[in-house]
Design an enzyme around this catalytic site. Structure first.
Site, short mmCIF file in Angstrom:
data_model
loop_
_atom_site.label_atom_id
_atom_site.label_comp_id
_atom_site.label_asym_id
_atom_site.label_seq_id
_atom_site.Cartn_x
_atom_site.Cartn_y
_atom_site.Cartn_z
N LYS A 73 -18.54 -6.32 6.76
CA LYS A 73 -17.21 -6.89 6.66
C LYS A 73 -16.60 -7.00 8.06
CE LYS A 73 -13.55 -6.28 3.21
NZ LYS A 73 -13.03 -5.46 2.12
N SER A 92 -2.79 -7.85 2.81
CA SER A 92 -3.19 -7.69 4.22
C SER A 92 -3.65 -9.04 4.78
CB SER A 92 -4.32 -6.67 4.34
OG SER A 92 -3.87 -5.39 3.99
N ARG A 143 -1.97 -6.52 -8.33
CA ARG A 143 -0.91 -7.50 -8.06
C ARG A 143 -0.87 -8.61 -9.09
NH1 ARG A 143 -3.06 -7.95 -2.09
NH2 ARG A 143 -4.85 -7.46 -3.39
N HIS A 161 0.84 -1.21 0.00
CA HIS A 161 0.00 0.00 0.00
C HIS A 161 0.87 1.26 0.00
CE1 HIS A 161 -3.07 -2.67 2.32
NE2 HIS A 161 -3.53 -2.52 1.09
#
Ligand code: ADP
Length: 156
Positions: A47, A133, A96, A23
């Site tokens: 979430k 993460s 990614r 990040h």
């Protein structure tokens, strides 16, 4: 700096649960492209997060405390609506792999359709492409050393 009306503002939205070296790299590489980068921590009631919002914000603020062009905020709702509120015409996202790409492309097109917001994709640098993460959380939960994958603020 340009006048507010013409200032290029970008939103970098995410969960940042926790912020990682990947990040940080995206923010640093976005900075030369914009007058201001707003790192926006999403609050989604459906979430489950490992770290409380205040902790995630604190880590981000501490990481970017010497960078006046970065602002860290929390937000609820659609990223496109946040962009409208902030007069931000750009969203920054990191890619990614092809899974990220497939998912992000639809969201980017939707944000463009909703509010005319352009998404700028930055490819993860090779040294960050394996960092997520999710994996960092897994490592932390098992007391592994995550210092190579997170900024100093997150290290114990
Ligand atoms: P979200 O829940 O929205 O995916 P994340 O905090 O996981 O939030 O990610 C925020 C953004 O950072 C996404 O665009 C994601 O692709 C990007 N990102 C995450 N990890 C990396 C990394 N290692 N390198 C580059 N970009 C990354």
């Amino acid at each position: 700096m340009n006048s507010t009306a013409s200032a290029k503002v970008a939103v970098f939205p995410g969960s940042f649960d926790p912020v990682t070296a990947g990040h940080v790299s995206i923010v640093e590489r976005a900075l030369p492209l914009f007058h201001r980068v707003v790192v926006a921590v999403g609050v989604n009631s459906s979430k489950r997060y490992m770290f409380p919002l205040e902790q995630r914000l604190e880590w981000l603020r501490s990481t970017f405390r010497d960078e006046p062009k970065v602002e860290v905020i929390a937000f609820e709702g659609l990223t496109a609506d946040l962009c409208l509120r902030l007069s931000a015409h750009y969203i920054v996202r990191g890619l990614r792999n092809s899974t990220d790409h497939g998912f992000e492309r639809s969201i980017a097109l939707m944000n463009h359709a909703l509010r005319g917001v352009e998404t700028i994709f930055l490819p993860a640098l090779p040294e960050h492409a394996h960092i997520s993460s999710t994996i960092v959380r897994e490592l932390m939960a098992n007391n592994a050393d995550v210092s190579a994958f997170v900024p100093a603020a997150v290290r114990p």
